[in-house]
Structure formats: C-alpha cells, structure tokens
Design an enzyme around this catalytic site. Sequence first.
Site, PDB file in Angstrom:
ATOM      1  N   LYS A  22       0.843  -1.205   0.000  1.00  9.27           N
ATOM      2  CA  LYS A  22       0.000   0.000   0.000  1.00  9.27           C
ATOM      3  C   LYS A  22       0.876   1.252   0.000  1.00  9.27           C
ATOM      4  CE  LYS A  22      -1.528   1.490   4.145  1.00  9.27           C
ATOM      5  NZ  LYS A  22      -1.147   2.856   4.502  1.00  9.27           N
ATOM      6  N   ASN A  23       1.894   1.270   0.859  1.00 12.63           N
ATOM      7  CA  ASN A  23       2.676   2.498   1.016  1.00 12.63           C
ATOM      8  C   ASN A  23       3.658   2.746  -0.119  1.00 12.63           C
ATOM      9  OD1 ASN A  23       1.237   3.083   3.256  1.00 12.63           O
ATOM     10  ND2 ASN A  23       2.818   2.491   4.737  1.00 12.63           N
ATOM     11  N   ARG A  92      -4.504  10.601   4.996  1.00 13.49           N
ATOM     12  CA  ARG A  92      -3.428  11.597   5.096  1.00 13.49           C
ATOM     13  C   ARG A  92      -2.476  11.531   3.916  1.00 13.49           C
ATOM     14  NH1 ARG A  92      -2.367  13.814   9.596  1.00 13.49           N
ATOM     15  NH2 ARG A  92      -0.245  14.064   8.898  1.00 13.49           N
ATOM     16  N   CYS A 116      -4.163  12.412  13.648  1.00 12.98           N
ATOM     17  CA  CYS A 116      -4.839  11.118  13.511  1.00 12.98           C
ATOM     18  C   CYS A 116      -4.595  10.297  14.760  1.00 12.98           C
ATOM     19  CB  CYS A 116      -4.436  10.405  12.223  1.00 12.98           C
ATOM     20  SG  CYS A 116      -2.941   9.484  12.323  1.00 12.98           S
ATOM     21  N   ARG A 121       1.312  14.150  13.532  1.00 15.41           N
ATOM     22  CA  ARG A 121       1.712  13.957  12.142  1.00 15.41           C
ATOM     23  C   ARG A 121       1.725  15.250  11.314  1.00 15.41           C
ATOM     24  NH1 ARG A 121      -0.804   8.513   9.895  1.00 15.41           N
ATOM     25  NH2 ARG A 121       1.055   8.650   8.599  1.00 15.41           N
ATOM     26  N   ASP A 305       4.955   0.294  12.051  1.00 16.36           N
ATOM     27  CA  ASP A 305       3.731  -0.323  11.537  1.00 16.36           C
ATOM     28  C   ASP A 305       3.581  -1.789  11.958  1.00 16.36           C
ATOM     29  OD1 ASP A 305       2.987   2.020  10.362  1.00 16.36           O
ATOM     30  OD2 ASP A 305       3.682   1.487   8.353  1.00 16.36           O
ATOM     31  N   VAL A 327       8.763   6.400  16.938  1.00 16.86           N
ATOM     32  CA  VAL A 327       8.465   7.121  15.686  1.00 16.86           C
ATOM     33  C   VAL A 327       7.244   8.027  15.867  1.00 16.86           C
ATOM     34  CG1 VAL A 327       7.884   6.871  13.234  1.00 16.86           C
ATOM     35  CG2 VAL A 327       9.513   5.295  14.301  1.00 16.86           C
ATOM     36  N   ARG A 397      -8.585  -0.373   4.900  1.00 18.06           N
ATOM     37  CA  ARG A 397      -7.717   0.640   4.292  1.00 18.06           C
ATOM     38  C   ARG A 397      -6.401   0.038   3.815  1.00 18.06           C
ATOM     39  NH1 ARG A 397      -6.811   5.747   7.780  1.00 18.06           N
ATOM     40  NH2 ARG A 397      -5.569   6.075   5.930  1.00 18.06           N
TER      41      ARG A 397
HETATM   42  N1  EPU Z   1       7.163  14.307  11.022  1.00 17.63           N
HETATM   43  C1  EPU Z   1       7.285  15.636  11.350  1.00 17.63           C
HETATM   44  N2  EPU Z   1       7.178  16.559  10.342  1.00 17.63           N
HETATM   45  C2  EPU Z   1       6.957  16.202   9.051  1.00 17.63           C
HETATM   46  C3  EPU Z   1       6.824  14.846   8.718  1.00 17.63           C
HETATM   47  C4  EPU Z   1       6.943  13.904   9.734  1.00 17.63           C
HETATM   48  O1  EPU Z   1       7.491  15.999  12.511  1.00 17.63           O
HETATM   49  O2  EPU Z   1       6.873  17.091   8.185  1.00 17.63           O
HETATM   50  C5  EPU Z   1       7.280  13.279  12.081  1.00 17.63           C
HETATM   51  C6  EPU Z   1       5.990  12.476  12.289  1.00 17.63           C
HETATM   52  O3  EPU Z   1       5.089  13.157  13.130  1.00 17.63           O
HETATM   53  C7  EPU Z   1       6.508  11.183  12.879  1.00 17.63           C
HETATM   54  C8  EPU Z   1       7.857  10.990  12.148  1.00 17.63           C
HETATM   55  O4  EPU Z   1       8.194  12.281  11.643  1.00 17.63           O
HETATM   56  O5  EPU Z   1       6.735  11.327  14.249  1.00 17.63           O
HETATM   57  C9  EPU Z   1       7.849  10.020  10.983  1.00 17.63           C
HETATM   58  O6  EPU Z   1       6.723  10.276  10.155  1.00 17.63           O
HETATM   59  P1  EPU Z   1       6.714  10.011   8.589  1.00 17.63           P
HETATM   60  O7  EPU Z   1       6.610  11.331   7.903  1.00 17.63           O
HETATM   61  O8  EPU Z   1       7.857   9.144   8.214  1.00 17.63           O
HETATM   62  O9  EPU Z   1       5.347   9.243   8.411  1.00 17.63           O
HETATM   63  P2  EPU Z   1       4.413   9.316   7.141  1.00 17.63           P
HETATM   64  O10 EPU Z   1       5.241   9.544   5.950  1.00 17.63           O
HETATM   65  O11 EPU Z   1       3.279  10.228   7.416  1.00 17.63           O
HETATM   66  C10 EPU Z   1       4.559   6.781   6.518  1.00 17.63           C
HETATM   67  C11 EPU Z   1       3.583   5.655   6.334  1.00 17.63           C
HETATM   68  C12 EPU Z   1       3.026   5.247   7.680  1.00 17.63           C
HETATM   69  C13 EPU Z   1       4.201   4.809   8.567  1.00 17.63           C
HETATM   70  C14 EPU Z   1       5.223   5.942   8.666  1.00 17.63           C
HETATM   71  C15 EPU Z   1       6.476   5.572   9.444  1.00 17.63           C
HETATM   72  C16 EPU Z   1       2.729   6.052   4.128  1.00 17.63           C
HETATM   73  C17 EPU Z   1       1.604   6.440   3.251  1.00 17.63           C
HETATM   74  N3  EPU Z   1       2.524   6.080   5.434  1.00 17.63           N
HETATM   75  O12 EPU Z   1       3.820   7.848   7.119  1.00 17.63           O
HETATM   76  O13 EPU Z   1       2.161   4.135   7.453  1.00 17.63           O
HETATM   77  O14 EPU Z   1       3.737   4.484   9.853  1.00 17.63           O
HETATM   78  O15 EPU Z   1       5.625   6.358   7.351  1.00 17.63           O
HETATM   79  O16 EPU Z   1       7.074   4.466   8.897  1.00 17.63           O
HETATM   80  O17 EPU Z   1       3.785   5.704   3.630  1.00 17.63           O
HETATM   81  C18 EPU Z   1       0.372   2.675   7.883  1.00 17.63           C
HETATM   82  O18 EPU Z   1       0.594   2.143   6.792  1.00 17.63           O
HETATM   83  O19 EPU Z   1      -0.422   2.180   8.725  1.00 17.63           O
HETATM   84  C19 EPU Z   1       1.060   3.924   8.232  1.00 17.63           C
HETATM   85  C20 EPU Z   1       0.651   4.720   9.216  1.00 17.63           C
END
Ligand code: EPU
Length: 420
Positions: A22-23, A92, A116, A121, A305, A327, A397
Amino acid sequence: MDSILIQGERRLDGVVRISGAKNSALPILASTLLNQGTFTLTNVPRVMDVFTMSKLLTHLGAAVDIQEDRFTVSVKEAQSFAAPYELVKTMRASVLVLGPLLARCGEALVSLPGGCAIGARPINLHLAALQQMGAEVSIEHGNVQARVNGRLKGARICFDLQTVTGTENIMMAACLADGTTVLENAAREPEVADLAQFLNKRGARISGAGTDVITIEGVTALHGGDHEIVPDRIETGTYLIAGAITRGDVQIERCRPDHCEALLAKLREAGAVLTVEKESVRIRSDARLKAVDVKTLPYPGFPTDMQAQMMALMTLADGPSVITESVFESRFIHVLELQRMGADISIEGNHAVVTGNERLSGAPVMASDLRASACLVVAGLAAEGETRIGRVYHLDRGYERLEEKLSGLGAKIRRVKEAA
Ligand code: EPU
C-alpha cells in the site's frame, strides 16, 4: 458498520500470498501527476486507501482503469491542482499529490491533513523543503497553498528527521526542478526506493534512493511507464505474527524477506523457526515464545507499523517485554483493547511493559487505526472464545482480502454486518 468475528485458538497452517505494498502504491499513483502519459501498474493492492488515491487522481483529471491488480492511469492536461478536504480527511497520504502538482502546474492547493489516532503527524518538513526549492507556501482556510514562478530550483535539503512521505514528496517534486537536489537524512524505506525506480523508468535521474542521501538531477519532462509494485512488508509481517501467535506453520509467498530483517531477527530471538528464501518465508513455532524487547525506528529498524502486532505476540510470550515506540508519539491505543482481552500491559511514556500471560480471552474490541486493527485480529486468532472487532473500515484501508487469506490458513474468521 461491519465487524469481524473470530473464533480463536486455531493453529494456522498453509500458504498465503502477499499483495503489493500500500505504502508504495500510494506515492507511485500520486507520481503519475508529474506528466501526461499512460502508466500501467501491476501488483497494486485493492485496498481502500489505494481506491481513495485513485479517486483523487480522477478528481485531478486522470482516468484510472482497474482490472484486478492492474491499474492503468492515463494523465492528460491538468484539470485541477486542488486536493479537497473531503478526500484528504479520509487519507493523510493524499498529501503526496502536493509535490507532483506543484512541480507540474506551478501551483497546488492541498487540504491540510489533521491529526490522527497515532499522533499529530505534521507536514512541516515537506513544506520547508518546498520553500527551500523556491516555492511560496502558505496555510489558509485549512489548505496548504503552494506556488512557484517557473520551475522549482534544485536545493540541498537536510531533513530534521526521517520522514517517509516527506522524502517521497520532495523526491517527486525535484524530478522536474531546475538543477540538482540532494536530500540528506532521507528515509530509507523500500517504498522510497520503489518509487525512485518507477520515476527513473520514466526518465527521472535519481540515485541513492534506499540510502539516506538521495540525489535528483532535474529534467524538463518525464514520460509514461510500467511498474510492478514491491510486495507489502507490513502485510508479510502481520502474517508472520499470525503464524507465530497461533503456534502454526505458515509459508508466506511472493514477499521480500530482505525488507523484513528487523522483524525476522526479533522472531528468531523469540524462538520461532524461520526458513527464508529469496521471495518466501516459512514460520513455525510449536512452543511458547520467549519475550523480547522491541524499539521502533525508521527503516531498517523495527517498523512502527509492526509494533501493535508484535505487542499482541508478546502478550502470550514467556516473560516481560519492553516495547518502545519512538516514531509516533501516541501509538498505543490498542493497549486498552488488548487489556480487555486479558493482556497484562502497563505504559510509561513511550514504553509499554508487557508481561506475557498463558492465555488471552476473546472479547468485543474496537479498532482505532489500521495497524491497531491488525493487532486485534492476531490477538483474536490466539484468544480463547470469540473476538468481535468493530470499526473494521480501518482494516480495509490496508489489508487486501484479509478474511479470505486467513480462512485459507485455517482461521475461523468472518465479517458480519451490524445494525446501524
Ligand atoms: N514528522 C514531522 N514533520 C513532518 C513529517 C513527519 O514531525 O513534516 C514526524 C511524524 O510526526 C513522525 C515521524 O516524523 O513522528 C515520521 O513520520 P513520517 O513522515 O515518516 O510518516 P508518514 O510519511 O506520514 C509513513 C507511512 C506510515 C508509517 C510511517 C512511518 C505512508 C503512506 N505512510 O507515514 O504508514 O507508519 O511512514 O514508517 O507511507 C500505515 O501504513 O499504517 C502507516 C501509518
């Protein structure tokens, strides 16, 4: 609303095939907005988030044809550069269209995703990086508005912390920028590398994806292309834990064990027997597992995850286990539900101390996010009696044909319609 009913304490045995990630599918679909063309994607998981992204692409002027796991996306003239709240609020990852739209149209308006169940996030790092590339960014009326005169400019960007979708958003935007962009402290997840591979097939010039320094030489145009989505490492991990928690014998096919090293190491440490091939892994565990400590980290560390599912496994392990979530700040909502099933867990800040019990007892529980739901499913598979999981739209999802795949392994699981 649907619920999932599980009659637990059935040992899983058999073979299960893993779907595409998915990701990986989500950023890959978003990336088609970078140029006109036709894109054929295979091994796309048919899960709700992927359908939401397809809807968003359609809203933005693309046509998406879906035949089983094959998605054909045709992108013509951009018709809109606005991703509306109605779509973004349900997912998101819609924010992934920000980079491609801005790079192609010089303008993007994307509703700001709210918090969320697993944490605040924010997307501040996505926005700061786009500003470094010359975009004007403002937040008004709940929307991110980004504009650039002409092309984005290549820049050297050092992320404060590793962000998966942040790295993907900026990597996509940088493909069409003027000059070279270097991303430091970039996310190393296999999904980032999969996206880079697809972009390179379309004429992008990206090197280093999969490491923490990614270099993108901007080009003036990309073209269409085909791609097979990489197997889902989190779905793989969830079936590994389902096998382990039921003391079963499960062969997981069409997966990438090399993307699951941190989890495999923990399962081995706990005493599970693993047979690893290039594209399959078999797990056997016929005795009670030992408790192990786990700390979530960006890839290649233990994935956040998989934290909830691993916690379910530890509730039945022999001894105490400390699970540290580093994380996301509030990814322990499943703990309250596991406690309803008799689990012994206490929380201290971002640590959960799990003391393994001999048994869990089935109970009605509520899913709060995708992976918390998966945790309740694996707990229900091992629990005595019946577990009823509500709000299963969270599961839909991200897990393709979950009941069918688990039934194929011998689980007693079915979906029931609840009266509204
Ligand atoms: N963060 C910030 N600022 C930003 C971006 C991130 O502070 O601008 C923080 C977040 O709050 C968090 C950390 O950085 O504490 C890591 O977040 P990341 O941005 O890596 O998460 P994401 O890109 O929003 C993706 C996956 C998530 C997975 C995370 C971590 C996708 C679509 N989603 O989210 O997947 O948990 O990386 O590996 O790729 C899931 O599939 O259930 C899921 C939540």
